[in-house]
Motif scaffolding. Sequence first.
Motif, PDB file in Angstrom:
ATOM      1  N   VAL A  49       0.848  -1.195   0.000  1.00 11.90           N
ATOM      2  CA  VAL A  49       0.000   0.000   0.000  1.00 11.90           C
ATOM      3  C   VAL A  49       0.884   1.245   0.000  1.00 11.90           C
ATOM      4  O   VAL A  49       0.623   2.207  -0.722  1.00 11.90           O
ATOM      5  N   LEU A  80      -5.822  -0.301   1.201  1.00  9.90           N
ATOM      6  CA  LEU A  80      -5.534   0.722   0.199  1.00  9.90           C
ATOM      7  C   LEU A  80      -6.554   1.854   0.241  1.00  9.90           C
ATOM      8  O   LEU A  80      -6.181   3.030   0.279  1.00  9.90           O
ATOM      9  N   GLU A  83      -6.087   4.067   3.290  1.00  8.02           N
ATOM     10  CA  GLU A  83      -4.937   4.970   3.187  1.00  8.02           C
ATOM     11  C   GLU A  83      -5.205   6.095   2.179  1.00  8.02           C
ATOM     12  O   GLU A  83      -4.847   7.256   2.425  1.00  8.02           O
TER      13      GLU A  83
END
Length: 198
Positions: A49, A80, A83
């Motif tokens: 990520v 993912l 974030e």
Amino acid sequence: MLHTGVTPYSLVNGPGLRAVIHMQGCSLGCKGCFNPASHEAGSGIKMSVGEICKSIPDEVEGVTLSGGEPFQQPDGLLALVWELRQQGYSIIVFSGYTKEEIAQLPKGRSIMQYIDVLIDGRYDVDKSAAEGLRGSANQVIHLLTDRYQARDLLDRLTELTFLQDGTVTVTGFPPSKLQKLIKHAGVLKCSSDGLSKT
């Protein structure tokens, strides 16, 4: 697992300047899929990520995730999108699953809470869409947040990218006349982002 590295800039995969992430692996088997090379699970490019996020230019507005099938990697997809949301990007996800199916998948509901737009449903080669970001008319655009409105997703554009190595990729939704011309000329072939020069 990604099918290709991060495409840093695109103007045809959602509103504004966007990065595009093509995830690897899909078992849905939609006839006429745009990205058949992205179906094999376990192959592709392994990226964390953190590595993915570092590959996204600061000036892009958002990130579009496509496939393969993103929801077949639920742990990675959840990490993912979480974030990306922390970094302030808008998030669009294409999925062959319907929204209702996603809600029943592992981590499906958790993932959807970080997505702005979900474009869902199996691709149907016999039901080509006439406008917007849908591949086929049976697919549905779900606005999961108020970041965008339906009118923001009506454009149906085509983008050609010319790379220094001589590769040309065609992304977006080339009109049928252009698709026929490309196939007839025989100078381009299908690739993860649509079509590439041979």
